[in-house]
Design a protein around this motif. Structure first.
Motif, short mmCIF file in Angstrom:
data_model
loop_
_atom_site.label_atom_id
_atom_site.label_comp_id
_atom_site.label_asym_id
_atom_site.label_seq_id
_atom_site.Cartn_x
_atom_site.Cartn_y
_atom_site.Cartn_z
N THR A 255 9.02 0.77 -4.56
CA THR A 255 8.75 0.38 -5.81
C THR A 255 9.89 -0.33 -6.34
O THR A 255 9.93 -1.27 -7.23
CB THR A 255 7.95 1.27 -6.62
N GLY B 117 2.35 2.88 -3.51
CA GLY B 117 1.62 3.52 -4.43
C GLY B 117 1.06 2.30 -5.44
O GLY B 117 1.17 1.41 -5.38
N TRP B 118 0.27 3.04 -6.23
CA TRP B 118 -0.46 2.47 -7.25
C TRP B 118 0.37 1.55 -8.38
O TRP B 118 -0.01 0.67 -8.90
CB TRP B 118 -1.31 3.32 -8.07
N LYS C 113 0.77 -1.17 -0.17
CA LYS C 113 -0.05 0.03 -0.29
C LYS C 113 0.90 1.03 0.20
O LYS C 113 0.58 2.15 -0.55
CB LYS C 113 -0.68 -0.06 1.17
N LEU D 150 0.80 -2.30 -7.97
CA LEU D 150 -0.28 -3.34 -8.35
C LEU D 150 0.28 -4.05 -9.61
O LEU D 150 0.28 -5.28 -9.60
CB LEU D 150 -1.67 -2.49 -8.83
#
Length: 206
Positions: free
Chosen positions: A157, A9-10, A6, A13
């Motif tokens: 990330t 960040g996006w 989480k 995904l």
């Protein structure tokens, strides 16, 4: 773990989705490319026994074709064996190309995941650093906790992307090597069958 995902960040995904796909491909390919399934050791002796005993007929060739990838190659060669050595070799080569394509299924996808995962991670880090510098512009450099937290979030990330890419590269190369070895073995065994048939003078047995 969920909190780490989480906080990344996006872009986490697609990285997580890529990891699931890479794992699924790796497991599926290793299961599919088992030597006992692709090239059963008893298959070539069994075929030669059929030929020696003049038991090789259309039904056995059909059974052989459906039994394994190596059986598919042998069946292609045996089907054209009555047309001569070169015709048999050409049929085996064509069947071998088809088998190679089947064995390499999904490897391009695995290679793509290995290539793009670190790039997704890097993109996430860049976007995260943009947010950090935006905070600096708004709050200044006095709030080190906010800056450290922002930088840590940005680097998540990259770490995630590398964690997916490194195993993907390893398994992609290992699978490619395994396929090459299986193809070489099948080529050698097919050549043995061709030589055995024509040296034995039994090219017309079917």
């Amino acid at each position: 773990m969920f909190e780490i995902i989480k906080s990344g960040g996006w872009l986490m995904l697609p990285i997580v989705f890529s990891s699931v796909i890479a794992l699924a491909i790796t497991v599926e390919r290793y299961w599919t490319l088992r030597v006992a399934k692709v090239r059963p050791k008893e298959q070539l002796p069994q075929v030669w026994l059929w030929i020696k005993n003049q038991e090789l007929d259309a039904n056995k060739i059909k059974e052989l074709k459906q039994s394994s990838l190596f059986g598919f190659v042998l069946a292609a060669g045996l089907t054209t064996s009555r047309h001569g050595r070169e015709a048999m070799k050409d049929a085996i080569q064509e069947a071998g190309d088809h088998v190679a394509h089947e064995m390499e299924k999904f490897l391009n996808t695995l290679g793509t995941i290995a290539a793009i995962s670190p790039l997704l991670g890097l993109l996430g880090t860049v976007l995260g650093m943009v947010d950090v510098f935006s905070d600096i512009m708004l709050q200044g450099t006095g709030n080190t906790a906010v800056l450290a937290g922002g930088i840590s979030k940005a680097l998540i990330t990259t770490a995630a992307g590398l964690s997916v890419a490194i195993p993907a590269v390893i398994f992609h190369r290992a699978l490619a090597r395994k396929i090459d070895e299986l193809l070489v073995l099948m080529e050698q065994d097919s050549a043995k069958l061709v030589e055995a048939i024509y040296n034995d003078g039994s090219s017309n047995k079917k």
